[in-house]
Structures are given as C-alpha cells and as structure tokens.
Write an enzyme that holds these catalytic residues in place. Structure first.
Site, PDB file in Angstrom:
ATOM      1  N   ALA A 146      75.690  55.288  99.260  1.00 44.19           N
ATOM      2  CA  ALA A 146      75.856  56.222  98.769  1.00 44.19           C
ATOM      3  C   ALA A 146      75.274  57.179  99.125  1.00 44.19           C
ATOM      4  O   ALA A 146      75.526  58.577  99.495  1.00 44.19           O
ATOM      5  CB  ALA A 146      75.097  56.239  97.296  1.00 44.19           C
ATOM      6  N   TYR A 147      73.721  57.141  99.909  1.00 46.82           N
ATOM      7  CA  TYR A 147      73.304  58.041 100.223  1.00 46.82           C
ATOM      8  C   TYR A 147      73.744  58.676 101.454  1.00 46.82           C
ATOM      9  O   TYR A 147      73.578  60.070 102.730  1.00 46.82           O
ATOM     10  CB  TYR A 147      71.552  57.692  99.968  1.00 46.82           C
ATOM     11  CG  TYR A 147      70.911  59.164 101.157  1.00 46.82           C
ATOM     12  CD1 TYR A 147      70.631  60.514 100.608  1.00 46.82           C
ATOM     13  CD2 TYR A 147      69.799  58.883 102.403  1.00 46.82           C
ATOM     14  CE1 TYR A 147      70.112  61.114 101.074  1.00 46.82           C
ATOM     15  CE2 TYR A 147      69.338  58.948 103.041  1.00 46.82           C
ATOM     16  CZ  TYR A 147      69.039  60.517 103.127  1.00 46.82           C
ATOM     17  OH  TYR A 147      68.224  61.545 103.285  1.00 46.82           O
ATOM     18  N   GLY A 148      73.870  57.831 102.686  1.00 48.26           N
ATOM     19  CA  GLY A 148      74.483  57.641 104.180  1.00 48.26           C
ATOM     20  C   GLY A 148      76.052  58.541 103.838  1.00 48.26           C
ATOM     21  O   GLY A 148      75.958  59.054 104.361  1.00 48.26           O
ATOM     22  N   GLY A 149      76.384  57.600 103.026  1.00 46.27           N
ATOM     23  CA  GLY A 149      77.973  58.841 102.664  1.00 46.27           C
ATOM     24  C   GLY A 149      77.724  59.883 102.490  1.00 46.27           C
ATOM     25  O   GLY A 149      78.591  60.548 102.509  1.00 46.27           O
ATOM     26  N   LYS A 151      75.628  62.567 102.627  1.00 42.01           N
ATOM     27  CA  LYS A 151      75.399  62.524 103.452  1.00 42.01           C
ATOM     28  C   LYS A 151      75.923  63.101 105.425  1.00 42.01           C
ATOM     29  O   LYS A 151      76.689  63.806 105.452  1.00 42.01           O
ATOM     30  CB  LYS A 151      74.167  62.141 104.712  1.00 42.01           C
ATOM     31  CG  LYS A 151      72.696  62.370 103.241  1.00 42.01           C
ATOM     32  CD  LYS A 151      72.272  63.884 103.194  1.00 42.01           C
ATOM     33  CE  LYS A 151      71.032  63.859 102.674  1.00 42.01           C
ATOM     34  NZ  LYS A 151      70.600  65.717 102.892  1.00 42.01           N
TER      35      LYS A 151
END
Length: 250
Positions: A146-149, A151
């Site tokens: 979720a975080y990487g997606g 960003k």
C-alpha cells in the site's frame, strides 16, 4: 542567499519533526518565509520558537484547511513531505482502513495540495514542487504494497505533471530516499521507539533528515532553466529498494 534566488515562501507538510523540521530549518536558512503544516499547534512549537516557521494547523488530508491557514500567502515552493506507514505486513493482512489511510496520506493528499497551489505558481510563472516519495516506490520492499503503491502513484503523477507544466517556469522534483532515520515506521512498530531503532537504524549508517534537506536546498538553488526531475538518494551501504545492508567493518 544569492540575489537571483527566485523563491520567497515555502509550504512544508509534516513540518513538526524529522525530515520536515530539517527542511524548515534549511529553507529558513535560505531566507525564505516557511509555512509548516501539522495537525496540532503544540507539535509546531519547536519549529515556531527556533525558526519562526508560520504554523498552519491542519490535517494534510484537508487541503481547504491548509489553504485557509495560509491567509492568502502566495506559495513559491511546496514540499509534500508528510507521509505515513500504517503497518509493515502483507496486503491481505492489512485492514481496509489501514490501506485507505495509507493511500489518502501518501497519494491523495499531496495531489490535492498540488491542485490547490499550482494554479497560483503557473499564474506567477514562479514555483517549485518537491514531492518526497521513496525507493520503495521503485524497488521491492516486503510488506509495503500500500505504501509503495501510493508513493509510486505520486511518482508517476510527477512525470505526467511535467507535461502540464512545460513552459510555465514551474519546476517539479520527485525525491526518492532510501532508509532515513525518522519515526515514519514508529506506528508499524507499535510505538516502541527502542525496537524501531534497534531493528531499522541501530547497526546501519542510515540517511539523516538533514541529508534530505540539503538535497532540496541544492535543487531549489539551481538556475531556473534547470529542473532536477528525479533524485534517488540512498545510504551508501544500502541496496536501493531493499532492506539488506552490508555492514562496514571497523
């Protein structure tokens, strides 16, 4: 500050500590008036007392409240620094609320704030947006879907925005750090600062918040015909996008 430095004002989100506070310190050192966003007035006391940062008390997910807190000030530089990691675990083990909050803070909020401020920059033909993303948007880091997606979405938005901004004299920079010693993962560690430090930073040479601030100052100070569009800044000992470090002996 050089006489041809074009910027007078900056808005920094997540300004109360860590990378945000370091950015505020560096930009005030350039002679800029800095507006700092955080959710409480108390959180901004340190940067207000030390640096004279103008406090803007608002949730980063509420761009209307941020704009109202600016009281009509014209913003030359927007630094979308605020970010959060709800948890580090596989996507299927995260709650729907954790995923939604991660996307709202890391993608939707900076997009809406850019929407609110870019029109003024374009109209004045003066402005620079710095979006702080992450190497997890480009490489694989377990448990950060979720975080990487989110960003990664912000990073791609930067690429598209350059087409919209071409010819406007407004610059945009995607700054993607590797591991920085901050508290962004504190919530994922259940608020245990000792565990966070020992796990993430205790045995490695991580980047420091001032390293990010210095990089932003350098980018802003370049001549107006130069736009550093993307920067990946990593600890010397880290393989970009990964969490394995090679220790330095001695």
């Amino acid at each position: 500050m050089a006489t041809d430095f074009p910027y007078r004002t900056a808005l920094v989100t997540g300004a109360s500590r860590g990378i945000g506070a370091a950015i505020c310190r560096r930009l005030t050192g350039l002679g800029m008036t800095v507006y700092g966003v955080a959710r409480s007035r108390e959180a901004l006391d340190d940067v207000f007392q030390e640096l004279g940062v103008v406090p803007v008390v608002a949730d980063v997910r509420d761009p209307d409240a941020i704009v109202a807190g600016l009281a009509g000030a014209e913003i030359d530089v927007l630094v979308n620094n605020a970010g959060m990691v709800a948890t580090v675990k596989p996507l299927y083990e995260q709650s729907a609320e954790e995923i939604a909050e991660t996307i709202a803070v890391n993608l939707t909020a900076p997009m809406l704030l850019m929407r609110a401020l870019l029109g003024g920059m374009v109209g004045r033909r003066r402005g620079h947006v710095v979006n702080i993303t992450t190497t997890a948007a480009r490489g694989v880091l377990a448990g950060t879907s979720a975080y990487g997606g989110a960003k990664a979405g912000l990073s791609h938005a930067c690429r598209s925005l350059r087409y919209d901004l071409a010819g406007s004299n407004v610059r945009i920079t995607d700054l993607a750090p590797g591991r920085v010693e901050t508290e962004i993962y504190l919530r994922a560690f259940g608020g245990d600062r000792g565990k966070l430090h020992d796990t993430m930073y205790g045995n490695v040479r991580a980047l420091q918040p001032q390293d990010i601030a210095e990089t932003i100052a350098a980018v802003l100070s370049l001549p107006q015909h130069v736009d550093v569009t993307e920067i990946e800044i990593s600890p010397t000992d880290q393989a970009v996008g990964g969490h394995v470090f090679k220790s330095v002996q001695g």
